[in-house]
Design an enzyme around this catalytic site. Structure first.
Site, PDB file in Angstrom:
ATOM      1  CG  HIS A 356      21.773 -25.535   1.871  1.00 55.33           C
ATOM      2  ND1 HIS A 356      23.124 -25.872   0.976  1.00 55.33           N
ATOM      3  CD2 HIS A 356      21.924 -26.032   2.951  1.00 55.33           C
ATOM      4  CE1 HIS A 356      23.402 -26.885   1.895  1.00 55.33           C
ATOM      5  NE2 HIS A 356      22.591 -27.080   2.944  1.00 55.33           N
ATOM      6  CE  LYS A 547      23.446 -26.632 -12.971  1.00 52.11           C
ATOM      7  NZ  LYS A 547      24.288 -26.719 -11.788  1.00 52.11           N
ATOM      8  NE  ARG A 548      16.593 -26.592  -6.995  1.00 48.89           N
ATOM      9  CZ  ARG A 548      16.433 -25.310  -6.626  1.00 48.89           C
ATOM     10  NH1 ARG A 548      15.063 -24.708  -7.018  1.00 48.89           N
ATOM     11  NH2 ARG A 548      17.304 -24.669  -6.046  1.00 48.89           N
ATOM     12  CE  LYS A 553      19.301 -24.860  -8.957  1.00 54.62           C
ATOM     13  NZ  LYS A 553      20.667 -25.005  -8.719  1.00 54.62           N
ATOM     14  CB  THR A 655      26.976 -30.798  -5.331  1.00 54.22           C
ATOM     15  OG1 THR A 655      25.871 -31.256  -5.754  1.00 54.22           O
ATOM     16  CG2 THR A 655      27.270 -30.402  -3.718  1.00 54.22           C
ATOM     17  CE  LYS A 659      26.820 -34.697  -6.765  1.00 58.27           C
ATOM     18  NZ  LYS A 659      25.372 -34.669  -6.832  1.00 58.27           N
TER      19      LYS A 659
END
Length: 809
Positions: A356, A547-548, A553, A655, A659
């Site tokens: 991952h 998100k985290r 990111k 993911t 969504k």
């Protein structure tokens, strides 16, 4: 038809459980107690389903899949179970008989705090799909008493509060003390010689006790109910009665307290030695309980150990459960008396590994001295595996010392450590990434030596999400609209989503589609006001970055864009084509100081922007605290624009991107992770792509090729933003508080290329605004996103795992 489909029967069962299970009087019932009573009523058909499904699995002698993960981010279960069992309408009618709003009861249930981010939510989606597809698939994890943490903000800074969800005694967890597992740790190795043969004996260990709690997982329609088995650590004895009788009460219970710490907290900090040791104990505790339980179930019905790969598949979700390789070897050799070669062949045939991460520093390594002290027998087995593996490498590439060093399970410098990813790779028959780009980079960049040695072992399984949770349950208004036009088949057959495509030209349908989005945006606006205290206009463009929090990111890139837009409006007199609400959500790991600095900057920007009347008509900024599944179920359906802006080549898959698009948000993103495959499905005109590609980023990483200060000189708009941060314009009375961010960008090389991608990002965000100014065309493109997202159902992903990795037709 189950009896609970009748609302009166459901009411009766809820009243029964209020009185006899919860001991609550009928007058003055709280929403939480009534929610728990309904959960206990709904649990009844789940337990019936568990028994009937187990009977069916055993009668067919089905091959069983065991999914090992340190995280299962389940969220709330009542609504999901009502949907999957077909009881939602009966529940709503029954709640009204009590004179209570059914939505209030659904929202009274706390989230199950068993995970952190995408890793745990993916695992939860997979369990839903395994059951929906009728497979014998089960999850194994830990029953944490405390979740990650509850996020709070103090003057914009993240503060962590304990999330003691275990105190609430979830009605969904069934304690099963009859199947308790004993787990040895520590001790020493004794090497006696018996008939000239050296024997290894693991002695003088300390015992932990694993008590299983089963959470029933219903597939859609309820035909199959599997379980998620979570282990809680207990002491092997309550306390030493001899010490207690001598009056040393504290020492008497110390051992009990220390043992039970193993399953107390999700991801204890490994910044200190005790935290690192506790994390290792957690990972082994999970693996030992799971492998023992899996073995016991197999040998209950089968005598021939060679059948194990035909009847059992163990999937390791990232490197956390990689010790399963060594534990299964130990069990087969030490308890089943198999020779090493036979045990190794069986172990590899049973195990699969999902990677991952592309960040080398995120691949787990355990110091040899620590692992040898906590698990002396396993350290011995790992050395033996490594010895035989390196012999194979040397035969393939003679006299290549550097290759041997790179591929060894043991990293020699600067500290001797066990490379857990290497153990997982050589101990598995299949290794997969979670998006096409990610899987290619795993082979070409992360572990190229292993890909050359085992070319047939590596494959791709692009992630997916369950449409039952993320559309049918989270967005019932959109689900009803879809079903009214194409029927209900889409719920379990995502290929049918394409039947929505012709409706993109249907004016009446697009009006209904837009009306659904307005409803969901109003719900999101209400959440933002109640949780963040910010009033947002539901007619504005809702862009969401949820998100985290991590540098790759690039929440920081988003923050720089927000500052730029604000300064253009208030300093330059810029008039945007549309008003915007910038919504951010996510948690930073407690020890990740730079991520926490980014959170503070975003909150500082929000404070300035939202107080400035010159900007209020055009933009609002809100950081929604304590992001979790139940909040995501409100945030995602209400988004117009999904921010998926990670540095190309950094995100494994994502993911959240799936969504959001599934719920009718357009994506702005880089060519990273699954964004590429989403673009290929929805079409280039229905997604906004920007930034450097993976190959271009790799070229910039070459020594001397990227100078962020030099790049900044050529970007006056961004330079102005950086200067505003330097001048403490958003510091909220704390001069210098943003210095770590400036240092990361300008003095430490801008590792994730914020400056390199800013101009492209800002221009693409402007394109998004211009596109949103044409609502009919925007809605048409949003609908095409929904219609073309069927490939990203986790049902498709699980079918591929079953076919290609687990050997299940």
């Amino acid at each position: 038809m189950h009896a609970l489909l009748d609302p009166r029967t459901l009411c009766q069962r809820a009243r029964f459980h209020l009185r006899y299970s919860l001991g609550v009087r009928q007058d003055g019932i709280s929403a939480l107690n009534l929610s728990r009573a309904f959960a206990l009523a709904v649990r009844e058909p789940l337990i019936d389903g568990l028994f009937s499904s187990e009977k069916a699995h055993r009668s067919r002698d089905s091959k069983r899949v065991y999914y090992l993960s340190m995280e299962f981010l389940m969220g709330r279960s009542l609504g999901n179970n009502l949907v999957n069992l077909g009881l939602l309408d009966a529940f709503r009618a029954a709640a009204l008989e009590f004179g209570v709003d059914p939505d209030e009861l659904l929202e009274a249930e706390p989230d199950a705090a068993l995970g952190n981010g995408g890793l745990g939510r993916l695992a939860a989606c997979f369990l839903d799909s395994l059951a929906t597809l009728g497979l014998a698939g089960f999850g194994y994890g830990l029953h944490y008493e405390y979740g990650l943490f509850r996020q709070e903000f103090v003057r914009g800074h993240q503060r962590e509060a304990p999330d003691y969800w275990g105190a609430r005694e979830s009605p969904w967890l069934l304690q099963n003390t009859a199947e308790t597992i004993l787990v040895p740790v520590y001790g020493r190795i004794y090497d006696p010689i018996d008939d000239g043969v050296e024997q290894q004996a693991w002695m003088d260990w300390k015992l932990l006790v694993g008590v299983p709690y089963d959470m029933p997982i219903a597939g859609y329609g309820g035909a199959t109910v599997n379980y998620l088995r979570l282990y809680a650590a207990r002491s092997s004895r309550e306390f030493d009665i001899r010490i207690f009788n001598q009056g040393d009460y504290i020492n008497a219970v110390r051992q009990k307290v220390e043992n039970e710490t193993v399953s107390k907290v999700l991801y204890p900090s490994d910044a200190v030695a005790t935290g690192k040791e506790l994390r290792l104990l957690q990972e082994y505790f999970l693996v030992a309980c799971a492998v023992r339980d899996i073995s016991d179930r197999f040998f209950r019905d089968h005598a021939d150990v060679n059948q194990l790969p035909d009847k059992v598949a163990i999937q390791m979700n990232d490197t956390h459960p990689a010790l399963a390789v060594a534990e299964l070897m130990r069990l087969l050799m030490d308890e089943k008396d198999l020779q090493r070669e036979q045990a190794w062949e069986i172990t590899r045939a049973v195990c699969g590994y999902t990677n991952h991460t592309l960040l080398p520093e995120a691949l787990e390594r355990w110091p040899v001295d620590l692992l040898g002290r906590v698990l002396p027998r396993h350290m011995q087995i790992i050395y033996e595996i490594n010895h035989h593996f390196l012999q194979d490498v040397a035969r393939r590439w003679p006299a290549d010392e550097q290759r041997l060093r790179r591929m060894s399970l043991i990293e020699e410098e600067p500290v001797k450590q066990v490379r857990m990813a290497h153990l997982a790779i050589i101990g598995s028959h299949a290794v997969n990434g979670v998006a096409k780009l990610h899987s290619r980079l795993v082979r070409e960049s992360l572990v190229p030596d292993f890909a050359r040695m085992y070319p047939d072992r590596f494959q791709n399984k692009t992630n997916g999400v369950t449409p039952r949770r993320w559309l049918l349950s989270a967005n019932p208004e959109l689900a009803r609209l879809i079903s009214r036009h194409i029927g209900n088949g889409w719920i379990t057959d995502a290929e049918q989503w394409r039947r929505l495509e012709p409706l993109a030209e249907d004016r009446a349908f697009l009006d209904d589609f837009a009306a659904v989005k307005e409803v969901k945006k109003s719900a999101l606006a209400k959440l933002v006001k109640s949780s963040a205290g910010v009033l947002v206009d539901a007619q504005s463009l809702f862009s969401v970055h949820a998100k985290r929090i991590h540098e790759y990111k690039r929440q920081l890139l988003h923050a720089l864009l927000i500052i730029d837009r604000y300064m253009r409006i208030v300093d330059d007199g810029y008039t945007p084509p549309v008003a915007r609400a910038f919504l951010v959500a996510g948690k930073a790991a407690p020890g990740y100081s730079l991520a926490k600095s980014i959170i503070r900057l975003i909150n500082g920007v929000a404070d300035v922007v939202n107080k400035d009347t010159r900007a209020n008509g055009w933009m609002r900024v809100a950081f929604v605290p304590d992001y979790r599944v139940s909040l995501a179920e409100v945030i995602i359906p209400g988004a117009n624009l999904s921010e998926q802006i990670s540095t190309a080549g950094s995100e494994a898959s994502g993911t959240g991107n799936m969504k959001f698009a599934m719920n009718g948000a357009l994506t702005i993103g880089t060519l990273d992770g699954a964004n590429i495959e989403i673009r290929d499905e929805v079409g280039q005109n229905n997604i906004f792509i920007f930034g450097h590609t993976t190959e271009e980023i790799a070229a910039l990483r070459d020594e001397g090729a990227y100078d962020p200060r030099e790049r900044l000189i050529r970007q006056p708009r961004l330079a102005r933003v950086i200067e505003a941060v330097r001048e403490n314009r958003f510091a909220n009375g704390e001069p210098g508080v943003d210095a770590p961010i400036l240092e990361a960008l300008l003095d430490r090389g801008d590792r994730y290329f914020h400056i390199a991608d800013f101009a492209s990002y800002a221009e693409t965000e402007d394109r998004c605004e211009r596109a949103f100014a044409d609502p009919r065309d925007w809605n048409r493109r949003a609908l095409l996103n929904v219609a073309r997202m069927g490939r990203f159902s986790s049902d498709r992903t699980i079918r591929e795992y079953a076919r290609d990795i687990w050997g299940i037709p």
